[in-house]
Enzyme design. Structure first.
Site, PDB file in Angstrom:
ATOM      1  N   LYS A 203      68.272  31.388 -45.094  1.00 54.80           N
ATOM      2  CA  LYS A 203      68.160  32.374 -46.173  1.00 54.80           C
ATOM      3  C   LYS A 203      67.066  33.408 -45.900  1.00 54.80           C
ATOM      4  CE  LYS A 203      70.544  29.858 -49.730  1.00 54.80           C
ATOM      5  NZ  LYS A 203      70.495  29.093 -50.983  1.00 54.80           N
ATOM      6  N   ARG A 237      71.336  21.192 -48.142  1.00 52.11           N
ATOM      7  CA  ARG A 237      72.553  21.919 -47.749  1.00 52.11           C
ATOM      8  C   ARG A 237      72.182  22.795 -46.556  1.00 52.11           C
ATOM      9  NH1 ARG A 237      74.957  26.824 -48.727  1.00 52.11           N
ATOM     10  NH2 ARG A 237      77.219  26.793 -49.054  1.00 52.11           N
TER      11      ARG A 237
HETATM   12  C1  9MG Z   1      76.915  27.889 -52.224  1.00 48.13           C
HETATM   13  N1  9MG Z   1      75.480  27.876 -52.009  1.00 48.13           N
HETATM   14  C2  9MG Z   1      74.744  28.769 -51.294  1.00 48.13           C
HETATM   15  N2  9MG Z   1      73.451  28.452 -51.350  1.00 48.13           N
HETATM   16  C3  9MG Z   1      73.364  27.331 -52.117  1.00 48.13           C
HETATM   17  C4  9MG Z   1      72.302  26.532 -52.558  1.00 48.13           C
HETATM   18  O1  9MG Z   1      71.051  26.815 -52.256  1.00 48.13           O
HETATM   19  N3  9MG Z   1      72.576  25.454 -53.327  1.00 48.13           N
HETATM   20  C5  9MG Z   1      73.845  25.169 -53.679  1.00 48.13           C
HETATM   21  N4  9MG Z   1      74.068  24.091 -54.450  1.00 48.13           N
HETATM   22  N5  9MG Z   1      74.905  25.906 -53.293  1.00 48.13           N
HETATM   23  C6  9MG Z   1      74.650  26.965 -52.533  1.00 48.13           C
END
Ligand code: 9MG
Length: 262
Positions: A203, A237
């Site tokens: 990110k 994730r």
């Molecule tokens: C779909 N998506 C993109 N970034 C995310 C994040 O930080 N958390 C979750 N739950 N979904 C995400």
């Protein structure tokens, strides 16, 4: 949780898994590398992303979910749309990952009528404009209160408490300062009793800290995943499953006092 974006314009993988065979191969790779959950998404939520129709999203994700479920993978559907949730669960997904925390009309009911798990994420604003001017008085308290409120709504709608995870939504209407405050305070979220999911992989905040473009943020993302787990995250994730799993194994061995290599 390994990320599988079936979109032509995702933030971090440049849409490389838009093709069915590539998507399947990538999911198999992430599973072999140690992912427990494959998070399949057919609509990009990156800052500035355009919404896609229900039909397009379903057409993108359902064949992939069916194929992954046929191989007994645990699949999460990354969607905000009740119709996509229903179709994905019918196709074999067992978790709904909703960046709008089931706030769309009908989303709570759609999730409740299945027996699947849900991840409720916080987002300030909408993907198209959320990074314009994010603002909070007390970022940790506001987001914690929001998520607990949504979790109680979900329980009220019939979703069992042990099927709910919460997520502060790193990068979703948050500056670098907000994201770092949330990461440092992740324990506050874990103390609610709901498992915490954290997604920082590739990110903008990782890019800002390391001064690296999106394709060069693996090391920074692994460090962020480690920090998230150290501060209480139960699920991370990530795009780079192998590297993250290795880093977590080493960190856990140190924490648990195991002798590495014995
Ligand atoms: C779909 N998506 C993109 N970034 C995310 C994040 O930080 N958390 C979750 N739950 N979904 C995400």
């Amino acid at each position: 949780m390994g990320v599988l974006n079936i979109t032509p314009d995702s933030l971090a993988d440049g849409g490389r898994h838009f093709d069915f065979d590539l998507a399947l191969a990538h999911a198999r790779r992430m599973l072999a590398d140690g992912a427990d959950i494959i998070d399949v998404g057919g609509e990009s939520t990156r800052p500035g992303a355009k919404a896609v129709s229900e039909r397009t999203e379903i057409a993108r994700v359902i064949p992939v979910i069916e194929a992954l479920a046929a191989e007994r993978m645990v699949v999460s559907i990354d969607t905000m749309k009740p119709a996509v949730m229903r179709a994905a669960i019918a196709a074999g997904a067992s978790m709904i990952n909703d960046v709008r925390a089931l706030q769309a009309r009908g989303a709570l009911a759609a999730a409740a009528e299945t027996r699947c798990a849900v991840c409720l994420m916080h987002m300030q604003g909408k993907p198209r404009t959320m990074q314009a001017d994010p603002h909070y008085h007390d970022v940790v308290r506001e987001i914690r209160d929001f998520l607990v409120g949504r979790a109680l709504m979900a329980e009220g709608a019939g979703i069992a408490r042990d099927r709910i995870a919460i997520d502060p939504g790193f990068g979703f209407g948050k500056t670098k300062v907000h994201n770092l405050a949330l990461l440092r305070s992740l324990r506050v979220f874990a103390q609610t009793g709901y498992p915490v999911l954290a997604g920082l992989s590739r990110k903008a905040t990782i890019g800002e800290i390391t001064d690296r473009p999106v394709e060069d943020r693996m090391a920074g993302s692994v460090a962020a995943a480690l920090a998230a787990v150290a501060h209480g995250a139960a699920i991370v994730r990530v795009h780079d499953v192998r590297e993250t799993v290795d880093a977590l194994k080493v960190w856990l061995a140190v924490e648990r006092g195991e002798e590495v290599g014995k």
